[in-house]
Structures are given as C-alpha cells and as structure tokens.
Design a protein around this motif. Structure first.
Motif, PDB file in Angstrom:
ATOM      1  N   ILE A 229      44.666  -6.236  17.902  1.00 36.11           N
ATOM      2  CA  ILE A 229      44.931  -6.769  16.561  1.00 36.11           C
ATOM      3  C   ILE A 229      43.657  -7.397  15.976  1.00 36.11           C
ATOM      4  O   ILE A 229      43.317  -7.187  14.802  1.00 36.11           O
ATOM      5  N   PHE A 230      42.941  -8.146  16.800  1.00 35.28           N
ATOM      6  CA  PHE A 230      41.699  -8.788  16.350  1.00 35.28           C
ATOM      7  C   PHE A 230      40.674  -7.750  15.916  1.00 35.28           C
ATOM      8  O   PHE A 230      39.953  -7.941  14.929  1.00 35.28           O
ATOM      9  N   PHE A 231      40.592  -6.648  16.645  1.00 36.19           N
ATOM     10  CA  PHE A 231      39.671  -5.551  16.334  1.00 36.19           C
ATOM     11  C   PHE A 231      39.948  -4.989  14.941  1.00 36.19           C
ATOM     12  O   PHE A 231      39.028  -4.801  14.125  1.00 36.19           O
ATOM     13  N   VAL A 232      41.215  -4.731  14.638  1.00 33.95           N
ATOM     14  CA  VAL A 232      41.602  -4.176  13.334  1.00 33.95           C
ATOM     15  C   VAL A 232      41.307  -5.180  12.219  1.00 33.95           C
ATOM     16  O   VAL A 232      40.722  -4.830  11.181  1.00 33.95           O
ATOM     17  N   VAL A 233      41.693  -6.438  12.436  1.00 36.54           N
ATOM     18  CA  VAL A 233      41.470  -7.480  11.428  1.00 36.54           C
ATOM     19  C   VAL A 233      39.974  -7.669  11.164  1.00 36.54           C
ATOM     20  O   VAL A 233      39.546  -7.861  10.014  1.00 36.54           O
ATOM     21  N   LEU A 234      39.172  -7.582  12.222  1.00 35.26           N
ATOM     22  CA  LEU A 234      37.730  -7.775  12.093  1.00 35.26           C
ATOM     23  C   LEU A 234      37.098  -6.692  11.228  1.00 35.26           C
ATOM     24  O   LEU A 234      36.234  -6.979  10.379  1.00 35.26           O
ATOM     25  N   TYR A 235      37.520  -5.445  11.416  1.00 37.37           N
ATOM     26  CA  TYR A 235      36.978  -4.358  10.588  1.00 37.37           C
ATOM     27  C   TYR A 235      37.384  -4.533   9.117  1.00 37.37           C
ATOM     28  O   TYR A 235      36.578  -4.309   8.205  1.00 37.37           O
ATOM     29  N   ILE A 236      38.632  -4.928   8.884  1.00 30.08           N
ATOM     30  CA  ILE A 236      39.090  -5.153   7.504  1.00 30.08           C
ATOM     31  C   ILE A 236      38.284  -6.285   6.864  1.00 30.08           C
ATOM     32  O   ILE A 236      37.832  -6.181   5.716  1.00 30.08           O
TER      33      ILE A 236
ATOM     34  N   VAL B 220      32.900  -5.959  20.045  1.00 34.28           N
ATOM     35  CA  VAL B 220      33.852  -7.027  20.352  1.00 34.28           C
ATOM     36  C   VAL B 220      35.072  -6.464  21.071  1.00 34.28           C
ATOM     37  O   VAL B 220      35.550  -7.030  22.062  1.00 34.28           O
ATOM     38  N   TYR B 221      35.564  -5.328  20.590  1.00 33.51           N
ATOM     39  CA  TYR B 221      36.778  -4.739  21.171  1.00 33.51           C
ATOM     40  C   TYR B 221      36.569  -4.324  22.626  1.00 33.51           C
ATOM     41  O   TYR B 221      37.367  -4.667  23.501  1.00 33.51           O
ATOM     42  N   ILE B 222      35.502  -3.586  22.904  1.00 33.12           N
ATOM     43  CA  ILE B 222      35.308  -3.111  24.273  1.00 33.12           C
ATOM     44  C   ILE B 222      34.942  -4.257  25.216  1.00 33.12           C
ATOM     45  O   ILE B 222      35.289  -4.229  26.406  1.00 33.12           O
ATOM     46  N   SER B 223      34.280  -5.280  24.685  1.00 35.77           N
ATOM     47  CA  SER B 223      33.971  -6.442  25.492  1.00 35.77           C
ATOM     48  C   SER B 223      35.245  -7.200  25.867  1.00 35.77           C
ATOM     49  O   SER B 223      35.435  -7.617  27.016  1.00 35.77           O
TER      50      SER B 223
ATOM     51  N   VAL C 106      29.549  -4.029  15.290  1.00 34.10           N
ATOM     52  CA  VAL C 106      29.892  -5.347  15.842  1.00 34.10           C
ATOM     53  C   VAL C 106      31.369  -5.415  16.243  1.00 34.10           C
ATOM     54  O   VAL C 106      31.681  -5.818  17.367  1.00 34.10           O
ATOM     55  N   PRO C 107      32.336  -5.022  15.361  1.00 27.42           N
ATOM     56  CA  PRO C 107      33.742  -5.074  15.785  1.00 27.42           C
ATOM     57  C   PRO C 107      34.034  -4.197  16.991  1.00 27.42           C
ATOM     58  O   PRO C 107      34.842  -4.570  17.857  1.00 27.42           O
TER      59      PRO C 107
ATOM     60  N   MET D 138      26.456 -12.153  17.765  1.00 23.35           N
ATOM     61  CA  MET D 138      27.667 -11.915  16.965  1.00 23.35           C
ATOM     62  C   MET D 138      28.809 -11.407  17.824  1.00 23.35           C
ATOM     63  O   MET D 138      29.948 -11.899  17.745  1.00 23.35           O
ATOM     64  N   VAL D 139      28.521 -10.420  18.666  1.00 21.25           N
ATOM     65  CA  VAL D 139      29.563  -9.847  19.521  1.00 21.25           C
ATOM     66  C   VAL D 139      30.082 -10.877  20.516  1.00 21.25           C
ATOM     67  O   VAL D 139      31.291 -11.000  20.740  1.00 21.25           O
ATOM     68  N   SER D 140      29.190 -11.644  21.118  1.00 20.03           N
ATOM     69  CA  SER D 140      29.581 -12.626  22.127  1.00 20.03           C
ATOM     70  C   SER D 140      30.476 -13.714  21.547  1.00 20.03           C
ATOM     71  O   SER D 140      31.469 -14.115  22.156  1.00 20.03           O
ATOM     72  N   ILE D 141      30.120 -14.196  20.358  1.00 18.93           N
ATOM     73  CA  ILE D 141      30.911 -15.260  19.728  1.00 18.93           C
ATOM     74  C   ILE D 141      32.317 -14.774  19.408  1.00 18.93           C
ATOM     75  O   ILE D 141      33.305 -15.473  19.657  1.00 18.93           O
ATOM     76  N   LEU D 142      32.430 -13.559  18.889  1.00 18.32           N
ATOM     77  CA  LEU D 142      33.734 -13.048  18.476  1.00 18.32           C
ATOM     78  C   LEU D 142      34.572 -12.551  19.658  1.00 18.32           C
ATOM     79  O   LEU D 142      35.794 -12.743  19.685  1.00 18.32           O
ATOM     80  N   SER D 143      33.933 -11.933  20.639  1.00 18.54           N
ATOM     81  CA  SER D 143      34.692 -11.341  21.749  1.00 18.54           C
ATOM     82  C   SER D 143      35.343 -12.389  22.639  1.00 18.54           C
ATOM     83  O   SER D 143      36.361 -12.132  23.280  1.00 18.54           O
ATOM     84  N   VAL D 144      34.770 -13.596  22.672  1.00 16.51           N
ATOM     85  CA  VAL D 144      35.316 -14.620  23.559  1.00 16.51           C
ATOM     86  C   VAL D 144      36.689 -15.109  23.077  1.00 16.51           C
ATOM     87  O   VAL D 144      37.464 -15.672  23.855  1.00 16.51           O
TER      88      VAL D 144
END
Length: 425
Positions: free
Chosen positions: A99-106, A135-138, A131-132, A61-67
C-alpha cells in the motif's frame, strides 16, 4: 583432531547456538563485505566523489522511506511464540509495504511538477522515479529477512547478503566501465536491495502454506504499539542518519557529500560484519531470555563480546586511515581518510548500542525508544541545519560530535531500562 572439532562445535552451540548463528551470519556478511571492499578501488576510479554524492542522496531517500513502509510490523515478526501470530505479522508487513508503495508513486506524481527544479531533484534526474521502487523492494526484503530470523535460518540470510554484494557491485562495475555516469551506482544499489529475495520468498511461502490460522485484526490490535510508536522512532532514527546527507548536499557544492557517504560506507563494514549479525541473532534470542528474566545479564554478555571484537580493528583503522585510502581509492579521494578518522568515535558507540537496540521493543518500552530517537533527530538534524546556516565548514565536526553524543545516551539508556525491567521482574 576429532576431539578438537567436537570442542569447537560444543563451543559454537553454547548459549543456545548463539556463537554458531553469529559465525554463519558473519561468514556470509564477511564474504559480502570483502566483495564490496575489493570492488571499491575500481569503483572509485570509475565514479567520482560527485557521483557518490548523488548516490548518497538516493540511498538517503530510500532508507528514510523504507524503514516505515511496513509500519514496523516486520521487526515484530520474531517476537511472538505462536506461529499463527508470526504469520499474521508477516502478512501485515507485506500488505503495508505494498500500500505504501502505491501511495508513494501517486504522491511523487502529484508533487514532482513543484519540486523538479530543486538542485537535488535535478541531480537525480529521471532516476527519482526509482525511489518508490527501491523503497518497496527494501521493505519486502526486510519483512522476509525477519521471517527467516524467526525460524533461525541464518544461513539463508547470509547467502542473500552474498548475492546482494555480487549483483550490486557487479552491475555498478559493468555499467561504469561500459557507459559511465552515476546511474550505474543507482542501478547497482537497486540490485543490492533485491538480492536474495527469491530464496527468502520461497522459504516463507512453504512455511505459510502450513499455517492455517492468521488472525490479522487481533494481531494488528495486539501489536499496535509498533505502528504507533516504533514507526516514528525508526523514522526519526533513520532520518537522523540519512537526512544530514541531503541537508549537506543542499548547502555544499562539491565532493564533500561523496566523501561523507564513502566514509560511512567504509565504517559500515564493521557495523555490517559484526553489528548487524549480532543484532539479528540477539533479536531471535532476546524474547526467550526476557521470559526467563535474564535479558539484562544476557545483554551485558553480548556487549562484552562486541567490545572484544571491535577494539583492535578500530585502533588499527585509526592509525592507518590518514595514509591508506589515497593509495587504495585514488588521488581524488585523498580527503577520505580525514573524514573516516573524524567519524570513528561515533561509529564505535553505534556498534556498541545498535545491536541491542531492539531490547527496548522486546521489553515493551516503545515510547522510550520513540523519545530517544526524537532526541537524536533534534541534535543530529535540526541543529545541523542551524549549524549549516551559521558556517558550512563546521558540518563534519558537528555531524560526528552529535552522532557520538546520541549513541552514548542511547547505549546507557538501554542498559538502564533493561536493568529496571529485570529488577521489576
């Protein structure tokens, strides 16, 4: 003795210091991989294949979103010659990631009531909320790492990999020994994502303070192909690697995903040790060789180096894998050697193609890269889903075969595009 050292230094600094840069990255990565490998026999006795199945789903999950979290502005950072453009790309990558990090949590907050009863979500429990953050730190590490690559700070990158290995494995070992439970693996993975961030951020902050101009709007427009094409390309590529873990975990109840995840982890050692290091240095040098119309020849040289480095280790691994891993990891991992043996051909071709994959971006062939990854997604994910519906027992054979076919096509298409670009001048 001094003459011998001078000859070694001259050799390492040949080709613009390529070998020296690779040796620095390989040295740091080798240390990190050694730490990870030495910890594995203890980790596999503290955690079961089922625990690693859950970790595999989290990482997927993290890998797919962080890329895609930085809209791929991160990979463009080393390309421009002007420093102000490089700074603008870094800022765009960091802004997009936040921005992606914030949107992902929402988004997760809104959909969680509807997905909380799914088998995979139940397995992750409340760790789904990390997971979000993962993604953010990655994404943050990726952007800062490419900035370091731009400035050829390979020593700093190597040190961060060592930090990640020590923090990540140390945390998993400590929590597994004291408390147990799969969450120790997830906590260790989060620290693995974030290791070395402070060092890279400190160096980047000093650089950015010296650059007065950073035209964000113009740079966004100039490099718009990266979010338009490369984002979907990277999403297709990473999904083709990681989504099968989620699909298999949804269909199969048992340790199979744990075996597959561990096999990928073991086979990732040569990829991280050789492939990632070569890719990092290749990307830092490729724009210059492309400008001199020598990128095709340079790429073939790199390919020969990779082949010489990996051929013997792969032969040895193929001979010993059916016997050695039960001894190293314990009786509950007795099927691991078989999984590794099946996946080796695709891993071999991945090592040949992945280090030079960024060449398509350097020569401006993002559309081709996108369609290539779409092809990979179709045969590695969509067809896998159909295979699982037909017969779940075929998942490993099909997963390995489809990956091998994809990387063969990937490799020859990259070489073809480079040769064509070279002929066109």
């Amino acid at each position: 003795m001094k003459g011998l050292l001078d000859k070694i230094n001259t050799k390492l600094n040949a080709q613009g210091g390529f070998l020296k840069a690779v040796s620095v990255l390989v040295g740091g990565t080798a240390f990190a991989q050694l730490i990870g490998f030495l910890c594995l026999p203890f980790l596999t006795r503290l955690y079961s294949p089922e625990d690693y199945s859950i970790l595999g789903v989290y990482i997927a999950m993290v890998s797919i979103l962080s890329v895609i979290s930085s809209l791929r502005f991160d990979i463009a950072i080393p390309i421009p010659q002007q420093e102000d453009e490089g700074k603008a790309l870094l800022l765009l990558a960091l802004l997009s990631n936040t921005i992606f990090f914030v949107v992902l949590y929402i988004f997760l907050f809104l959909i969680h009531p509807f997905i909380q009863d799914f088998k995979i979500i139940k397995q992750l429990s409340y760790w789904i909320w990390l997971v979000p953050f993962g993604v953010y730190i990655s994404g943050l590490y990726s952007a800062l790492q490419y900035w370091a690559t731009r400035h050829k700070r390979f020593k700093d990158i190597a040190q961060t990999r060592m930090t990640q290995a020590i923090f990540g494995n140390g945390t998993s070992l400590a929590t597994g020994a004291v408390w147990g439970g799969f969450w120790g693996l997830i906590l260790g993975q989060i620290l693995n994502f974030s290791g070395g961030l402070v060092k890279l951020a400190t160096s980047a902050k000093k650089d950015l303070s010296l650059i007065k101009s950073s035209p964000l709007k113009d740079t966004f427009s100039k490099y718009s192909n990266f979010p338009k094409y490369s984002t979907f390309e990277a999403l297709a590529n990473t999904s083709a690697i990681q989504l099968p873990l989620i699909i298999i975990a949804s269909f199969v109840i048992g340790p199979e995903v744990g075996y597959l995840m561990m096999a990928m982890k073991v086979l990732a050692i040569p990829s991280a040790l050789i492939g990632a290091s070569l890719a990092q240095v290749y990307l830092s040098e490729a724009p210059l060789y492309y400008k001199k119309q020598q990128l095709y020849k340079y790429t073939l040289t790199i390919q020969l180096k990779i082949l010489k480095l990996i051929i013997l280790p792969f032969i040895i691994l193929a001979l010993i894998s059916p016997y050695i891993f039960t001894i190293i990891f314990g009786e509950q991992w007795k099927e691991l050697g078989f999984f590794i043996l099946i996946l080796m051909p695709s891993c071999f071709m991945q090592l040949q193609s992945s280090p030079i994959s960024m060449a398509l971006h350097v020569i401006g062939r993002q559309k081709i890269a996108l369609w290539l990854q779409f092809f990979g997604f179709v045969i590695r994910v969509l067809f896998l889903f159909l295979v699982m519906l037909y017969d779940k027992k075929l998942f490993l054979v099909y997963y390995a075969l489809s990956s091998f076919i994809f990387y063969v096509v990937y490799y020859f298409l990259i070489i073809f595009c480079l040769k064509k670009a070279n002929n066109e001048g």
